[in-house]
Design a protein around this motif. Sequence first.
Motif, short mmCIF file in Angstrom:
data_model
loop_
_atom_site.label_atom_id
_atom_site.label_comp_id
_atom_site.label_asym_id
_atom_site.label_seq_id
_atom_site.Cartn_x
_atom_site.Cartn_y
_atom_site.Cartn_z
N GLY A 89 101.72 -0.27 32.30
CA GLY A 89 101.25 0.41 31.10
C GLY A 89 99.76 0.67 31.04
N VAL A 90 99.02 0.33 32.09
CA VAL A 90 97.56 0.52 32.10
C VAL A 90 97.22 1.67 33.03
N SER A 91 96.43 2.61 32.54
CA SER A 91 96.08 3.81 33.30
C SER A 91 95.25 3.45 34.54
N LEU A 92 95.63 4.03 35.67
CA LEU A 92 94.94 3.79 36.95
C LEU A 92 94.50 5.13 37.54
N ASP A 93 93.20 5.25 37.85
CA ASP A 93 92.68 6.41 38.58
C ASP A 93 92.55 6.05 40.05
N LEU A 94 92.90 6.99 40.93
CA LEU A 94 92.80 6.79 42.37
C LEU A 94 91.96 7.90 42.97
N THR A 95 91.02 7.55 43.83
CA THR A 95 90.22 8.54 44.52
C THR A 95 90.25 8.27 46.02
N ALA A 96 90.09 9.35 46.79
CA ALA A 96 89.94 9.26 48.24
C ALA A 96 88.76 10.12 48.63
N LEU A 113 112.15 5.82 48.76
CA LEU A 113 110.89 6.12 48.09
C LEU A 113 111.01 7.37 47.22
N GLU A 114 110.32 7.32 46.09
CA GLU A 114 110.26 8.48 45.19
C GLU A 114 108.80 8.79 44.91
N MET A 115 108.40 10.04 45.15
CA MET A 115 107.02 10.43 44.92
C MET A 115 106.78 10.58 43.43
N VAL A 116 105.64 10.03 42.94
CA VAL A 116 105.35 10.07 41.51
C VAL A 116 104.01 10.72 41.19
N ALA A 117 103.13 10.92 42.16
CA ALA A 117 101.83 11.54 41.90
C ALA A 117 101.23 12.01 43.21
N CYS A 118 100.32 13.02 43.13
CA CYS A 118 99.64 13.49 44.34
C CYS A 118 98.44 14.33 43.93
N ASP A 119 97.56 14.56 44.91
CA ASP A 119 96.42 15.45 44.67
C ASP A 119 95.82 15.87 46.01
N GLY A 120 95.24 17.07 46.01
CA GLY A 120 94.54 17.56 47.18
C GLY A 120 93.04 17.49 47.01
N ASP A 121 92.50 18.37 46.16
CA ASP A 121 91.04 18.56 46.13
C ASP A 121 90.41 18.39 44.74
N SER A 122 90.95 17.53 43.89
CA SER A 122 90.41 17.41 42.53
C SER A 122 89.28 16.40 42.42
N GLY A 123 88.91 15.75 43.52
CA GLY A 123 87.87 14.73 43.47
C GLY A 123 86.49 15.31 43.31
N PHE A 132 91.73 13.12 43.88
CA PHE A 132 91.61 12.34 42.66
C PHE A 132 92.92 12.41 41.89
N ILE A 133 93.55 11.27 41.70
CA ILE A 133 94.76 11.16 40.87
C ILE A 133 94.34 10.49 39.57
N ASP A 134 94.52 11.21 38.48
CA ASP A 134 93.98 10.80 37.18
C ASP A 134 95.09 10.22 36.29
N ASP A 135 94.79 9.08 35.68
CA ASP A 135 95.66 8.50 34.65
C ASP A 135 97.09 8.27 35.13
N THR A 159 87.38 6.36 52.04
CA THR A 159 87.43 5.19 51.15
C THR A 159 88.35 5.52 50.00
N VAL A 160 89.33 4.63 49.79
CA VAL A 160 90.25 4.77 48.65
C VAL A 160 89.80 3.80 47.57
N THR A 161 89.66 4.29 46.34
CA THR A 161 89.20 3.46 45.23
C THR A 161 90.19 3.55 44.09
N GLY A 162 90.52 2.41 43.52
CA GLY A 162 91.37 2.35 42.33
C GLY A 162 90.55 1.84 41.16
N THR A 163 90.74 2.45 40.00
CA THR A 163 90.01 2.04 38.80
C THR A 163 90.97 1.98 37.62
N TYR A 164 91.22 0.77 37.13
CA TYR A 164 92.03 0.62 35.93
C TYR A 164 91.19 0.91 34.69
#
Length: 207
Positions: A89-96, A113-123, A132-135, A159-164
Amino acid sequence: PASPSPPKPPPASPAPPPSPSSPPLPGSSCELAHSFGDSSTNTFSLDVSDTSVGVGPPGYDFSLCSGTWFSGVDENGVYWLKLDDVRPGVSLDLTACGFDTDLSVFKGSCDSLEMVACDGDSGSCNVAYSSFIDDFVPEADTQYYIVLGGYNAATGAATVTGTYASGASPSPSPSPSPAPSPVPSPSPVPSPSPSPVPSPSPSPSPS
């Protein structure tokens, strides 16, 4: 007389045994995904030196990130991470950040496996075309895997970074409560000794 036969060549040396194959590298598959997360802080990172070590997932759902230039082409390899710090229930941002990356998130077991989120060039890091995968909001009792790849099968270091969400650090484990100090029993109050009742003086006899 006949000429003597030429000497036979010595027997060939036996072929050396084949070199043992190198063990699979961390991050090279879902089963060998690199642990990712740190329950002591809201932000955590992992430096990946080479994304070409792994085999990609069975498929991608491009509808989850249309318009972000996510390619889902992984023929040259990907790198797998396992989210070990799941905060339901806590929002997590992911960046590469590192090269022209593709980033995707899957849930479930490695064989389903089931895919739930993705991103190409939003960082917006200091490298062009970062991801960048937001929220993204994890669910309880669910395992998540993060796949780091590259646009059109590009590979490299990132570098992959996660931010709650701020203030969402899990509560520290409660310290054991100290054993209560024994309450001293009250000292017995001595009962007061009864004062002796004086005997009445005999009345004088009348003369």
